[in-house]
Design a protein around this motif. Structure first.
Motif, mmCIF file in Angstrom:
data_model
loop_
_atom_site.group_PDB
_atom_site.id
_atom_site.type_symbol
_atom_site.label_atom_id
_atom_site.label_comp_id
_atom_site.label_asym_id
_atom_site.label_seq_id
_atom_site.Cartn_x
_atom_site.Cartn_y
_atom_site.Cartn_z
ATOM 1 N N ARG A 6 5.953 0.528 2.617
ATOM 2 C CA ARG A 6 5.709 2.432 2.254
ATOM 3 C C ARG A 6 7.459 2.705 2.167
ATOM 4 O O ARG A 6 8.032 2.598 3.291
ATOM 5 C CB ARG A 6 5.132 2.967 3.382
ATOM 6 C CG ARG A 6 5.467 4.504 3.473
ATOM 7 C CD ARG A 6 3.918 5.026 1.942
ATOM 8 N NE ARG A 6 4.082 6.670 2.272
ATOM 9 C CZ ARG A 6 2.760 7.377 1.700
ATOM 10 N NH1 ARG A 6 2.043 6.472 1.020
ATOM 11 N NH2 ARG A 6 2.908 8.177 1.808
ATOM 12 N N TRP A 39 4.133 1.196 -1.917
ATOM 13 C CA TRP A 39 3.328 2.727 -2.217
ATOM 14 C C TRP A 39 4.157 3.280 -2.117
ATOM 15 O O TRP A 39 5.353 3.433 -1.184
ATOM 16 C CB TRP A 39 2.523 2.408 -0.769
ATOM 17 C CG TRP A 39 1.471 2.248 -1.206
ATOM 18 C CD1 TRP A 39 0.800 0.464 -0.890
ATOM 19 C CD2 TRP A 39 0.119 2.341 -1.753
ATOM 20 N NE1 TRP A 39 -0.606 -0.196 -0.854
ATOM 21 C CE2 TRP A 39 -1.270 1.172 -1.240
ATOM 22 C CE3 TRP A 39 -0.777 3.795 -1.748
ATOM 23 C CZ2 TRP A 39 -2.545 1.052 -1.493
ATOM 24 C CZ3 TRP A 39 -2.112 3.715 -2.643
ATOM 25 C CH2 TRP A 39 -3.012 2.022 -2.332
ATOM 26 N N SER A 49 -0.083 2.737 -11.542
ATOM 27 C CA SER A 49 0.413 1.976 -11.031
ATOM 28 C C SER A 49 0.992 0.946 -12.425
ATOM 29 O O SER A 49 0.851 0.740 -12.855
ATOM 30 C CB SER A 49 -0.741 0.664 -10.173
ATOM 31 O OG SER A 49 -1.060 1.264 -9.407
ATOM 32 N N GLN A 62 -0.836 8.207 -6.853
ATOM 33 C CA GLN A 62 -2.177 7.457 -6.686
ATOM 34 C C GLN A 62 -2.310 6.869 -5.324
ATOM 35 O O GLN A 62 -3.316 5.812 -5.132
ATOM 36 C CB GLN A 62 -1.895 7.014 -7.986
ATOM 37 C CG GLN A 62 -2.438 6.750 -9.561
ATOM 38 C CD GLN A 62 -2.693 5.850 -9.858
ATOM 39 O OE1 GLN A 62 -2.374 4.567 -10.405
ATOM 40 N NE2 GLN A 62 -3.017 6.185 -11.657
ATOM 41 N N GLY A 63 -1.569 6.793 -5.100
ATOM 42 C CA GLY A 63 -0.957 6.397 -3.322
ATOM 43 C C GLY A 63 -2.027 7.442 -2.159
ATOM 44 O O GLY A 63 -2.446 7.222 -1.189
ATOM 45 N N ALA A 64 -3.505 8.489 -2.451
ATOM 46 C CA ALA A 64 -4.001 8.933 -0.894
ATOM 47 C C ALA A 64 -4.756 7.937 -0.726
ATOM 48 O O ALA A 64 -4.901 8.006 0.791
ATOM 49 C CB ALA A 64 -5.095 9.636 -2.472
ATOM 50 N N ASP A 65 -4.769 6.160 -0.907
ATOM 51 C CA ASP A 65 -5.606 5.507 -0.702
ATOM 52 C C ASP A 65 -4.847 4.807 0.769
ATOM 53 O O ASP A 65 -4.931 3.757 1.264
ATOM 54 C CB ASP A 65 -6.960 4.312 -0.646
ATOM 55 C CG ASP A 65 -8.052 5.497 -1.986
ATOM 56 O OD1 ASP A 65 -7.978 6.164 -1.068
ATOM 57 O OD2 ASP A 65 -8.015 5.377 -2.876
ATOM 58 N N PHE A 66 -3.387 4.936 0.537
ATOM 59 C CA PHE A 66 -2.662 4.212 1.293
ATOM 60 C C PHE A 66 -3.067 4.220 2.753
ATOM 61 O O PHE A 66 -2.626 2.575 2.790
ATOM 62 C CB PHE A 66 -0.866 4.730 1.189
ATOM 63 C CG PHE A 66 -0.084 4.146 2.713
ATOM 64 C CD1 PHE A 66 0.473 3.004 2.116
ATOM 65 C CD2 PHE A 66 0.513 5.226 3.602
ATOM 66 C CE1 PHE A 66 1.056 2.114 2.838
ATOM 67 C CE2 PHE A 66 0.709 3.854 4.304
ATOM 68 C CZ PHE A 66 1.959 2.805 4.397
ATOM 69 N N SER A 68 -5.867 2.990 4.538
ATOM 70 C CA SER A 68 -7.532 2.517 4.286
ATOM 71 C C SER A 68 -6.556 1.332 3.799
ATOM 72 O O SER A 68 -6.718 0.183 4.491
ATOM 73 C CB SER A 68 -8.349 3.267 3.469
ATOM 74 O OG SER A 68 -7.547 3.171 1.993
ATOM 75 N N GLU A 69 -5.510 1.465 2.736
ATOM 76 C CA GLU A 69 -5.097 -0.191 2.417
ATOM 77 C C GLU A 69 -4.170 -0.950 3.535
ATOM 78 O O GLU A 69 -4.290 -2.052 3.333
ATOM 79 C CB GLU A 69 -4.337 0.069 0.937
ATOM 80 C CG GLU A 69 -5.281 0.498 0.268
ATOM 81 C CD GLU A 69 -6.452 -0.772 -0.169
ATOM 82 O OE1 GLU A 69 -6.220 -2.110 -0.162
ATOM 83 O OE2 GLU A 69 -7.933 0.214 -0.275
ATOM 84 N N GLN A 71 -4.309 -0.600 6.349
ATOM 85 C CA GLN A 71 -4.738 -1.331 7.726
ATOM 86 C C GLN A 71 -5.051 -3.042 6.979
ATOM 87 O O GLN A 71 -5.795 -3.458 7.741
ATOM 88 C CB GLN A 71 -5.852 -0.829 7.659
ATOM 89 C CG GLN A 71 -5.759 1.040 8.528
ATOM 90 C CD GLN A 71 -7.201 2.120 8.460
ATOM 91 O OE1 GLN A 71 -8.486 1.587 8.668
ATOM 92 N NE2 GLN A 71 -6.894 2.873 8.607
ATOM 93 N N LYS A 72 -5.395 -3.193 5.736
ATOM 94 C CA LYS A 72 -5.845 -4.338 5.510
ATOM 95 C C LYS A 72 -4.697 -5.323 5.910
ATOM 96 O O LYS A 72 -5.366 -6.667 5.329
ATOM 97 C CB LYS A 72 -6.571 -4.190 4.105
ATOM 98 C CG LYS A 72 -7.767 -3.470 4.292
ATOM 99 C CD LYS A 72 -8.481 -3.534 2.667
ATOM 100 C CE LYS A 72 -9.176 -2.400 3.160
ATOM 101 N NZ LYS A 72 -9.649 -2.261 1.159
#
Length: 351
Positions: A6, A39, A49, A62-66, A68-69, A71-72
């Motif tokens: 990030r 990100w 992307s 497009q980074g709203a899911d940073f 949650s992603e 965490q994996k």
């Protein structure tokens, strides 16, 4: 492994030296078969992307899911202002964290505290980091530290030098105002000013017939648009933790005249030509000396030798091995906080 970073910006849209250092470190991880995703935390010119040298980049738009992603991820990585957010997420999810320290500011070291791996970009930054951490309890320290000098793949920058005396980034801290004074005092040289990726750019105070200014150049275009036009690189910077431009120029045997910051002294070594930034006579004398082809050839050979020396190091192997060793690392469950609310305490140590 899944390696997630990030950061504020990334090539090719963002072209500061620290971003190109990060990219040159992520490329070999991708080459080893790891999934590397960056990100971005700030809106930029790229809104979709994209892939660059095997690294997947997700723009801010497009980074709203940073979260949650991330965490994996097997490893989280950051630098500068994004470190606190990434460290907090890593602490909660017990994910190993890597922090890159590009400077010796107290905030940088504070934010890196407790990271599983801290990367210093030079030996002098490492020494200052050790001095900083010596004041604090053991649990505050990074678990491991390494020095990775900003990697420069010489073949990607090597070209036939041109005929200009060049400054990259015309902001005051890089010496934009000094650059124009040097140009006025040495009319026998042609000067090339390259607008930088950040900071207010200083225009020439008067019309100088021996000067040209060009827009900022992407890192992967520096060979064609900057070094192929340069016979000497000028770096009257007030602060450089390393000096990537100088090392890139050395790949082509282009001499560098620089203010002796600790980073430039370390990176240029015996190949550097040093002049204090407030000594205009020293800069003009060095440039006039390099007008002599014999003097330029000697300086060029030293530059190439330094480039070969830096290229021979195993920094990238050390880096990749260190990241891969985090695969099974266990996160510590807490980080020390200086204040009640976890913010840095103003203890007078800011440099």
């Amino acid at each position: 492994m899944s390696i997630v970073a990030r950061v504020y910006g990334y090539p090719p849209a963002h072209n500061a030296g620290s971003e190109w250092m990060l990219h040159s470190m992520l490329r070999p991880l991708s080459a080893r078969g790891h999934r590397v995703t960056v990100w971005l935390s700030h809106p930029g010119s790229m809104d979709k992307s994209y892939d660059i040298d095997g690294v997947r980049v997700v723009p801010y738009q497009q980074g709203a899911d940073f979260a949650s992603e991330a965490q994996k991820a097997d490893v989280l990585l950051s630098h500068f202002e994004n470190v606190p957010l990434v460290a907090g997420l890593a602490r909660v999810r017990q994910i190993p964290t890597v922090v890159i320290c590009h400077d010796n500011f107290a905030t940088t070291f504070h934010n890196a505290a407790g990271a599983d791996l801290v990367v210093y970009n030079s030996e002098w930054i490492r020494r200052d980091g050790e001095i900083y951490y010596a004041r604090f309890p053991r649990e505050f320290l990074p678990r491991r530290t390494i020095v990775i000098r900003p990697p420069v793949i010489a073949d990607e920058y090597r070209t036939e030098p041109g005929d200009c005396a060049t400054l990259v980034n015309l902001n005051p801290d890089k010496g934009g105002d000094i650059f124009w004074q040097i140009a006025a005092w040495t009319p026998e040289w042609q000067f090339l000013g390259v607008r930088g990726a950040y900071g207010q750019q200083i225009p020439p105070p008067t019309q100088l017939l021996n000067c040209e200014v060009v827009d900022g150049v992407a890192g992967d275009q520096m060979r064609t648009h900057v070094y192929a036009r340069s016979r000497v690189i000028l770096m009257p910077s007030i602060y450089e933790s390393w000096g990537r431009v100088a090392v890139e120029a050395f790949a082509s045997g282009i001499p560098v005249i620089a203010h002796p910051t600790p980073g430039l002294v370390e990176s240029l070594g015996e190949a550097g030509i040093f002049a204090y930034r407030d000594d205009l006579n020293a800069w003009t004398h060095a440039l006039r000396s390099l007008r002599d082809p014999k003097n330029w050839e000697k300086a060029s050979r030293r530059a190439k030798a330094r480039s070969d020396e830096l290229s021979a190091n195993r920094d990238l192997d050390v880096w990749c091995d260190a990241v891969e060793s985090l695969r099974d690392a266990k996160r510590r469950t807490s980080f020390p906080a200086d204040g009640v609310d976890g913010r840095p305490r103003d203890d007078g140590h800011v440099r």
